[in-house]
Write a protein that holds these residues in place. Structure first.
Motif, PDB file in Angstrom:
ATOM      1  N   GLY A  24       0.793  -1.221   0.000  1.00 56.35           N
ATOM      2  CA  GLY A  24       0.000   0.000   0.000  1.00 56.35           C
ATOM      3  C   GLY A  24       0.826   1.272   0.000  1.00 56.35           C
ATOM      4  N   HIS A  25       2.136   1.130  -0.072  1.00 61.24           N
ATOM      5  CA  HIS A  25       3.038   2.285  -0.047  1.00 61.24           C
ATOM      6  C   HIS A  25       3.673   2.475  -1.424  1.00 61.24           C
ATOM      7  CE1 HIS A  25       2.931   3.049   4.309  1.00 61.24           C
ATOM      8  NE2 HIS A  25       2.728   1.739   4.393  1.00 61.24           N
ATOM      9  N   PRO A  26       4.284   3.650  -1.676  1.00 64.37           N
ATOM     10  CA  PRO A  26       4.944   3.879  -2.964  1.00 64.37           C
ATOM     11  C   PRO A  26       5.929   2.767  -3.299  1.00 64.37           C
ATOM     12  CG  PRO A  26       4.856   5.909  -1.699  1.00 64.37           C
ATOM     13  CD  PRO A  26       4.354   4.826  -0.795  1.00 64.37           C
ATOM     14  N   ARG A  27       6.027   2.432  -4.586  1.00 65.64           N
ATOM     15  CA  ARG A  27       6.892   1.335  -5.036  1.00 65.64           C
ATOM     16  C   ARG A  27       8.349   1.551  -4.636  1.00 65.64           C
ATOM     17  NH1 ARG A  27       9.743  -2.083  -5.912  1.00 65.64           N
ATOM     18  NH2 ARG A  27       9.904  -3.580  -7.623  1.00 65.64           N
ATOM     19  N   GLY A  28       8.751   2.810  -4.530  1.00 67.06           N
ATOM     20  CA  GLY A  28      10.136   3.096  -4.146  1.00 67.06           C
ATOM     21  C   GLY A  28      10.491   2.591  -2.769  1.00 67.06           C
ATOM     22  N   LEU A  29       9.482   2.402  -1.902  1.00 66.13           N
ATOM     23  CA  LEU A  29       9.764   1.893  -0.561  1.00 66.13           C
ATOM     24  C   LEU A  29      10.356   0.491  -0.628  1.00 66.13           C
ATOM     25  CD1 LEU A  29       9.611   2.432   2.478  1.00 66.13           C
ATOM     26  CD2 LEU A  29       7.316   1.447   2.479  1.00 66.13           C
ATOM     27  N   ALA A  30       9.932  -0.299  -1.616  1.00 69.09           N
ATOM     28  CA  ALA A  30      10.492  -1.645  -1.771  1.00 69.09           C
ATOM     29  C   ALA A  30      11.983  -1.576  -2.063  1.00 69.09           C
ATOM     30  CB  ALA A  30       9.768  -2.397  -2.891  1.00 69.09           C
ATOM     31  N   THR A  31      12.376  -0.630  -2.910  1.00 68.43           N
ATOM     32  CA  THR A  31      13.798  -0.459  -3.240  1.00 68.43           C
ATOM     33  C   THR A  31      14.608  -0.109  -1.994  1.00 68.43           C
ATOM     34  OG1 THR A  31      13.294   0.258  -5.486  1.00 68.43           O
ATOM     35  CG2 THR A  31      15.432   0.912  -4.596  1.00 68.43           C
ATOM     36  N   LEU A  32      14.104   0.850  -1.218  1.00 62.55           N
ATOM     37  CA  LEU A  32      14.830   1.279  -0.023  1.00 62.55           C
ATOM     38  C   LEU A  32      14.773   0.214   1.068  1.00 62.55           C
ATOM     39  CD1 LEU A  32      13.677   5.011   0.029  1.00 62.55           C
ATOM     40  CD2 LEU A  32      15.808   4.055  -0.871  1.00 62.55           C
ATOM     41  N   PHE A  33      13.636  -0.481   1.174  1.00 68.72           N
ATOM     42  CA  PHE A  33      13.493  -1.580   2.133  1.00 68.72           C
ATOM     43  C   PHE A  33      14.555  -2.650   1.872  1.00 68.72           C
ATOM     44  CE2 PHE A  33      11.897  -5.796   3.142  1.00 68.72           C
ATOM     45  CZ  PHE A  33      11.300  -5.663   4.383  1.00 68.72           C
ATOM     46  N   MET A  34      14.690  -3.071   0.618  1.00 68.70           N
ATOM     47  CA  MET A  34      15.642  -4.125   0.277  1.00 68.70           C
ATOM     48  C   MET A  34      17.088  -3.650   0.425  1.00 68.70           C
ATOM     49  SD  MET A  34      13.904  -6.813  -0.331  1.00 68.70           S
ATOM     50  CE  MET A  34      15.103  -7.866  -1.143  1.00 68.70           C
ATOM     51  N   THR A  35      17.335  -2.380   0.075  1.00 65.84           N
ATOM     52  CA  THR A  35      18.692  -1.834   0.233  1.00 65.84           C
ATOM     53  C   THR A  35      19.098  -1.835   1.699  1.00 65.84           C
ATOM     54  OG1 THR A  35      18.359  -0.384  -1.676  1.00 65.84           O
ATOM     55  CG2 THR A  35      20.187   0.149  -0.205  1.00 65.84           C
ATOM     56  N   GLU A  36      18.204  -1.350   2.550  1.00 67.28           N
ATOM     57  CA  GLU A  36      18.503  -1.299   3.981  1.00 67.28           C
ATOM     58  C   GLU A  36      18.601  -2.701   4.567  1.00 67.28           C
ATOM     59  OE1 GLU A  36      19.035   0.823   7.752  1.00 67.28           O
ATOM     60  OE2 GLU A  36      19.472   1.084   5.631  1.00 67.28           O
ATOM     61  N   ASN A 161       2.713  15.383   6.802  1.00 64.11           N
ATOM     62  CA  ASN A 161       1.340  15.073   7.206  1.00 64.11           C
ATOM     63  C   ASN A 161       0.708  13.949   6.377  1.00 64.11           C
ATOM     64  OD1 ASN A 161       1.281  17.105   9.213  1.00 64.11           O
ATOM     65  ND2 ASN A 161       0.884  18.659   7.642  1.00 64.11           N
ATOM     66  N   ASP A 162       1.469  13.372   5.455  1.00 63.47           N
ATOM     67  CA  ASP A 162       0.956  12.245   4.672  1.00 63.47           C
ATOM     68  C   ASP A 162       0.607  11.108   5.635  1.00 63.47           C
ATOM     69  OD1 ASP A 162       0.717   9.882   3.082  1.00 63.47           O
ATOM     70  OD2 ASP A 162       1.878  10.845   1.492  1.00 63.47           O
ATOM     71  N   PRO A 163      -0.648  10.619   5.642  1.00 62.49           N
ATOM     72  CA  PRO A 163      -1.051   9.597   6.607  1.00 62.49           C
ATOM     73  C   PRO A 163      -0.310   8.273   6.450  1.00 62.49           C
ATOM     74  CG  PRO A 163      -2.756   9.923   4.935  1.00 62.49           C
ATOM     75  CD  PRO A 163      -1.762  11.034   4.761  1.00 62.49           C
ATOM     76  N   ARG A 164       0.328   8.063   5.287  1.00 57.38           N
ATOM     77  CA  ARG A 164       1.066   6.815   5.068  1.00 57.38           C
ATOM     78  C   ARG A 164       2.490   6.871   5.608  1.00 57.38           C
ATOM     79  NH1 ARG A 164       1.106   6.819  -1.176  1.00 57.38           N
ATOM     80  NH2 ARG A 164       1.678   8.955  -0.630  1.00 57.38           N
ATOM     81  N   ARG A 165       2.944   8.052   5.994  1.00 60.67           N
ATOM     82  CA  ARG A 165       4.355   8.258   6.293  1.00 60.67           C
ATOM     83  C   ARG A 165       4.845   7.397   7.462  1.00 60.67           C
ATOM     84  NH1 ARG A 165       7.787  12.723   5.163  1.00 60.67           N
ATOM     85  NH2 ARG A 165       9.528  12.929   6.632  1.00 60.67           N
ATOM     86  N   ASP A 166       4.147   7.436   8.600  1.00 63.04           N
ATOM     87  CA  ASP A 166       4.575   6.658   9.765  1.00 63.04           C
ATOM     88  C   ASP A 166       4.582   5.167   9.457  1.00 63.04           C
ATOM     89  OD1 ASP A 166       4.918   8.955  11.169  1.00 63.04           O
ATOM     90  OD2 ASP A 166       3.138   8.736  12.426  1.00 63.04           O
ATOM     91  N   GLY A 167       3.542   4.719   8.721  1.00 57.35           N
ATOM     92  CA  GLY A 167       3.481   3.310   8.343  1.00 57.35           C
ATOM     93  C   GLY A 167       4.637   2.928   7.439  1.00 57.35           C
ATOM     94  N   GLY A 168       5.031   3.852   6.556  1.00 52.30           N
ATOM     95  CA  GLY A 168       6.159   3.593   5.668  1.00 52.30           C
ATOM     96  C   GLY A 168       7.453   3.402   6.426  1.00 52.30           C
ATOM     97  N   PHE A 169       7.675   4.244   7.432  1.00 51.84           N
ATOM     98  CA  PHE A 169       8.889   4.096   8.236  1.00 51.84           C
ATOM     99  C   PHE A 169       8.840   2.816   9.075  1.00 51.84           C
ATOM    100  CE2 PHE A 169       9.849   8.505   7.227  1.00 51.84           C
ATOM    101  CZ  PHE A 169      11.233   8.482   7.159  1.00 51.84           C
ATOM    102  N   THR A 170       7.637   2.387   9.466  1.00 50.89           N
ATOM    103  CA  THR A 170       7.503   1.132  10.208  1.00 50.89           C
ATOM    104  C   THR A 170       7.894  -0.054   9.331  1.00 50.89           C
ATOM    105  OG1 THR A 170       5.715   2.040  11.561  1.00 50.89           O
ATOM    106  CG2 THR A 170       5.904  -0.355  11.466  1.00 50.89           C
ATOM    107  N   VAL A 171       7.426  -0.049   8.071  1.00 51.64           N
ATOM    108  CA  VAL A 171       7.803  -1.114   7.129  1.00 51.64           C
ATOM    109  C   VAL A 171       9.310  -1.094   6.901  1.00 51.64           C
ATOM    110  CG1 VAL A 171       7.564  -1.931   4.743  1.00 51.64           C
ATOM    111  CG2 VAL A 171       5.552  -1.117   5.992  1.00 51.64           C
TER     112      VAL A 171
END
Length: 509
Positions: A24-36, A161-171
């Protein structure tokens, strides 16, 4: 690229209709998730091997354990490990500076990943000189990557203030812990049971996988991640290069004289780095506190923040010994089997990330539940709880140390229990510390204060290193008990003076 920063630009991170998302998050999060995840895999895998490799073949190693290490004493191993950890967090500040002023976050992360990979490959080459070069490269690369990849996660969303932001950092945070959990099980097993240098090479492979998928996935990232927010002017660049070159020449001349006169020992490197790691955090806090441009309210908040900073330094001084003092204890004085399963001592380093993944949602839910009843502890009380728990973990640690004093191997459940207590303490203090840092930061230093928070880790680890260099036996019950008492007293002080600290915090809670 500049268009992405204009008001008319399409919202960053909002997928196109029918476009792919990542939970449910921007596709770029997958790239950063895997990199980290892969970067943490390489980092924690090497970290699990580090103290064991340093003592392998030496007086502090377990009899019959694999040789081929650097044959150092346990005290020297703790000092080197602590300095390494301190430098990773210290270098996060210049790492963020490079992202802001020189390369931009995306380029900085790519270069950092390459430096980390080169560092692990250097560690895979036998020899003490190569080892220290490799360690320096990994610390440098980790510092460059640490601040900038988190910045890029923020770029994926439509502002704070993006409501997805905190969830994105949690992922994203889950990626950190998945990598940290898997690394000791894989890299630790290969390195400890077969070849230290093959283990270090596996860490390089992990970082290489992270770099490749990062480069392939950059098209999914925000265009802002390629922008240098505040580029250096030509004059600033020349001044920076000139000063850096002068310091490099001065260091080269000084150490050249020390080596040529036959006075060089390892302490000539360890002591200055340790002192620098203590002086810089103090200097940064003093500089901010004395800034006359800060308002009275900001000055008051900084006075309150110093309480949290010192408390955090005490916490990390003990917590980070989970990878040094406790790791060596796990190797030399703890049984290597449980429930009929034999395992290398490096596996103990997977316990903390496992507990983080299991307990973080529970504790987060607990704070929400208490908040609904108007009984959630304040920031100061949470800090006090973290210090009490980290102190309690070392009170418990004294027991197995005493049981093992006659050569008896203790149950691994002792270390599992200690790591669990430390993890609960971490979850009380660390997320709260990050939050209070952003809330109490003076407007002028808003972007720098997160680096200041990381300096608390540097100060704590450098204190551990300085004690080890001074000959203090951190692997003895006396010092472990003293550290436990210090943490508990610090927690008691925070709790006793909580009203004074709250008053200094102003409108921050």
């Amino acid at each position: 690229m500049a268009s992405s920063l204009t008001k008319d630009a399409a919202p960053q991170g909002t997928p196109a209709p029918g476009g792919k998302t990542f939970f449910g998050h921007p596709r770029g999060l997958a790239t950063l998730f895997m990199t980290e995840m892969w970067e943490r895999f390489s980092f924690y895998g090497m970290k699990a091997l580090l103290p064991l490799y340093l003592i392998a073949g030496g007086p502090g190693a377990e009899k019959g354990s694999q040789g081929g290490g650097l044959a150092m004493t346990a005290a020297t191993a703790v000092a080197i490990y602590s300095i390494y950890m301190a430098m990773v967090y210290l270098l996060a500040m210049p790492g963020g500076w490079f992202g802001d002023r020189v390369w931009g976050p995306r380029k900085t992360v790519a270069i950092a990943a390459g430096i980390i990979m080169a560092g692990h490959l250097t560690l895979a080459v036998p020899g003490q000189a190569m080892f220290f070069v490799g360690l320096a490269l990994v610390a440098l690369g980790s510092g460059l990557l640490k601040a900038n990849i988190s910045t890029m996660v923020g770029h994926l969303y439509d502002g704070p203030n993006d409501p997805r932001r905190d969830g994105g950092f949690t992922v994203f945070y889950m990626g950190i812990n998945i990598g940290a959990f898997a690394a000791p099980l894989i890299i630790g097993t290969v390195g400890q049971n077969y070849s230290w240098h093959l283990g270090f090479a596996l860490a390089a492979v992990g970082m290489a996988l992270g770099l490749v998928q990062f480069l392939l996935g950059t098209r999914h990232l925000s265009e802002r991640s390629s922008v240098v927010p505040k580029p250096l002017s030509v004059e600033e660049r020349n001044t920076t290069l000139r000063k850096g070159l002068l310091w490099l020449i001065a260091a080269a001349v000084f150490y050249g004289v020390v080596v040529l006169t036959g006075h060089y020992t390892l302490n000539w490197a360890l002591v200055p780095i340790t002192v620098i790691g203590l002086v810089i955090p103090v200097g940064v806090l003093v500089r901010i506190k004395k800034d006359k441009e800060l308002s009275a309210a900001e000055q008051s908040k900084m006075s309150g923040y110093i309480w949290f900073f010192v408390a955090a330094a005490v916490f990390w001084m003990i917590y980070d010994q989970g990878g040094s003092t406790m790791s060596i204890f796990g190797e030399t004085k703890t049984q290597g089997s449980m429930f009929g399963i034999d395992f290398p001592s490096s596996w103990f380093q997977s316990v903390n990330p496992l507990f983080v993944m299991a307990l973080a949602p529970v504790i987060a839910w607990g704070w929400i539940w208490l908040s609904k009843k108007n009984r959630e502890p304040s920031t100061t009380v949470k800090f006090a709880m973290g210090l009490f728990l980290i102190g309690a973990s070392f009170v418990v640690f004294v027991v197995p140390m005493g049981l093992a004093s006659d050569g008896t191997k203790v149950s691994p459940m002792w270390l599992v229990m200690i790591y669990m207590i430390q993890t609960i303490g971490e979850l009380c203090l660390s997320p709260v510390g990050l939050s209070v840092t952003t809330k109490m930061a003076p407007a002028k230093y808003g972007s720098q204060m997160m680096g200041v928070w990381f300096l608390a880790v540097t100060a704590g680890d450098c204190t551990t290193s300085l004690l080890s260099i001074a000959g203090v036996d951190l692997n003895g019950t006396g010092m472990v008990g003293l550290e436990a008492a210090l943490a508990i007293l610090a927690g008691f002080a925070i709790w006793m003076y909580r009203k004074k600290v709250v008053a200094l915090m102003g409108d921050v809670r």
